[in-house]
Design an enzyme around this catalytic site. Structure first.
Site, short mmCIF file in Angstrom:
data_model
loop_
_atom_site.label_atom_id
_atom_site.label_comp_id
_atom_site.label_asym_id
_atom_site.label_seq_id
_atom_site.Cartn_x
_atom_site.Cartn_y
_atom_site.Cartn_z
N HIS A 12 0.74 -1.23 0.02
CA HIS A 12 0.03 0.12 -0.18
C HIS A 12 0.86 1.20 -0.18
O HIS A 12 0.30 2.24 0.36
CB HIS A 12 -1.00 0.07 1.12
CG HIS A 12 -0.27 -0.08 2.52
ND1 HIS A 12 -0.91 -1.20 3.58
CD2 HIS A 12 0.87 0.49 3.06
CE1 HIS A 12 -0.12 -0.75 4.80
NE2 HIS A 12 0.91 -0.26 4.27
N HIS A 59 -1.98 3.98 9.89
CA HIS A 59 -0.43 4.41 10.40
C HIS A 59 -0.55 5.36 11.42
O HIS A 59 0.02 6.74 11.18
CB HIS A 59 0.03 4.80 9.01
CG HIS A 59 0.34 3.59 8.09
ND1 HIS A 59 -0.69 3.03 7.52
CD2 HIS A 59 1.54 2.89 7.78
CE1 HIS A 59 -0.26 2.22 6.76
NE2 HIS A 59 1.07 1.83 6.67
N HIS A 193 10.18 -3.99 3.89
CA HIS A 193 10.51 -2.85 3.82
C HIS A 193 10.80 -2.18 5.32
O HIS A 193 10.26 -2.61 6.37
CB HIS A 193 9.34 -1.68 3.31
CG HIS A 193 8.13 -1.66 3.74
ND1 HIS A 193 7.37 -2.69 4.07
CD2 HIS A 193 7.56 -0.64 4.26
CE1 HIS A 193 6.07 -2.15 4.36
NE2 HIS A 193 6.18 -0.91 4.79
N GLU A 240 4.03 -5.79 8.30
CA GLU A 240 2.66 -5.57 8.11
C GLU A 240 2.23 -6.89 7.10
O GLU A 240 1.12 -7.18 7.07
CB GLU A 240 2.89 -4.30 6.77
CG GLU A 240 2.95 -3.13 7.41
CD GLU A 240 2.80 -1.82 6.46
OE1 GLU A 240 2.54 -1.07 7.03
OE2 GLU A 240 3.18 -2.09 5.19
C1 DHB Z 1 5.94 2.99 2.51
C2 DHB Z 1 5.37 1.79 2.49
C3 DHB Z 1 4.35 1.55 3.54
O1 DHB Z 1 4.02 0.61 3.73
C4 DHB Z 1 3.82 2.85 4.31
O2 DHB Z 1 2.89 2.55 5.19
C5 DHB Z 1 4.53 4.19 4.21
C6 DHB Z 1 5.70 4.25 3.29
C7 DHB Z 1 7.04 3.65 1.47
O3 DHB Z 1 7.71 2.49 0.92
O4 DHB Z 1 7.57 4.93 1.21
FE FE Z 2 2.46 0.51 5.68
#
Ligand code: DHB
Ligand code: FE
Length: 279
Positions: A12, A59, A193, A240
């Site tokens: 997302h 978030h 990530h 996540e």
């Molecule tokens: C990013 C990815 C995410 O899942 C999020 O909630 C906020 C930022 C990103 O890769 O920039």
């Molecule tokens: Fe996220």
């Protein structure tokens, strides 16, 4: 009786929504990713359920770090796109499905999942970006939505196994909903990530690919992963991915993989998407 037709997992990444909102999808950085969305969008065009249950995380938008509920269901008639600091995204309001939402609340509580119930809930990129990925830029979203928000932000988090079991209970609850409606279920977030700290930018294609493979044919393996496994292998925000276990738990044991997309990096994230049909 209601019926779950399929599940989708998707990252997302908020930048994907921003690229669409600001007309940048033809730019070199985004072109290949959006080309990869084409088959996914075609499938969604041909398989529009009455309702999508969207398992996503807030978030620190609706909740704050002072207080996070583990599992929350939105029971409102509609949900506004949240202001995450740049004004709300100019996407359609998200129409709810209070009847299915309340049925889920009642059935899940009866199965000893202690759900929080949100009578109003502004939805952030965790929910609106997946809608944009699936349905592009319509005047109105083509389905109603039941938002199901999972705490993956403030520890203690629910385990990967608890998420999988919640999905199984959702599958049973949908099957006992008396109206003849079709239902989709989406898990959002991930894949690997990490947004801050020493390991910011970490991506682990091997781990992500194993997770996607197991999602199809050995979902129990993904529910045996600990939070430490996710964080070590896939970065802090990689946790996540536990939300994809909710989606998978709601599907049949046997599923058919219809489409998979893996693209690195998108912003700081390994972008992944998968569509699984119930067989
Ligand atoms: C990013 C990815 C995410 O899942 C999020 O909630 C906020 C930022 C990103 O890769 O920039
Ligand atoms: Fe996220």
């Amino acid at each position: 009786m209601a019926k779950i037709i399929a599940g989708m997992g998707t990252s997302h990444v908020p930048g994907v929504g921003a690229a669409m909102d600001n007309g940048k999808t033809d730019e070199a950085y985004w072109k290949e990713l959006f080309a990869g969305f084409a088959p996914l969008r075609d499938w969604h065009k041909q398989n529009v359920p009455d309702v999508n249950i969207i398992v996503y995380n807030d978030h620190a938008t609706y909740y704050s770090l002072d207080s996070y509920s583990t599992f929350t269901i939105g029971v409102a008639e509609e949900f506004q796109p949240a202001d995450e600091g740049w004004g709300p995204r100019k996407v359609p309001v998200v129409k709810g499905h209070p009847e299915l939402a309340w049925h889920l609340v009642e059935q899940l509580m009866a199965e000893e999942f202690d759900m929080s119930v949100a009578g109003s809930l502004d939805v952030d990129h965790g929910l609106t970006v997946p809608l944009s990925i699936a349905y592009d830029q319509p005047q109105e979203w083509p389905t109603a939505v039941v938002p199901l928000c999972v705490n993956v932000i403030q520890h203690p988090l629910p385990t990967a196994l608890r998420c999988y079991k919640l999905g199984q209970a959702i599958g049973r609850a949908v099957a006992s909903f008396p109206e003849d409606i079709s239902v989709g279920i989406w898990g959002t977030g991930g894949l690997s990530h990490q947004l801050g700290g020493e390991r910011a930018g970490v991506i682990n294609a091997e781990f992500d690919t194993a997770f996607l493979d197991n999602l199809v044919s050995d979902p129990e393996a993904n529910s045996r992963l600990s939070h430490t496994d996710f964080i070590r292998e896939a970065g802090c925000e990689g946790v996540e991915m536990i939300m994809w276990n909710v989606m998978r738990g709601a599907l049949n044991k046997q599923v058919k993989e219809i489409y998979r997309l893996y693209h690195i990096p998108v912003s700081a994230t390994a972008y992944g998407a998968i569509i699984l049909e119930n067989t």
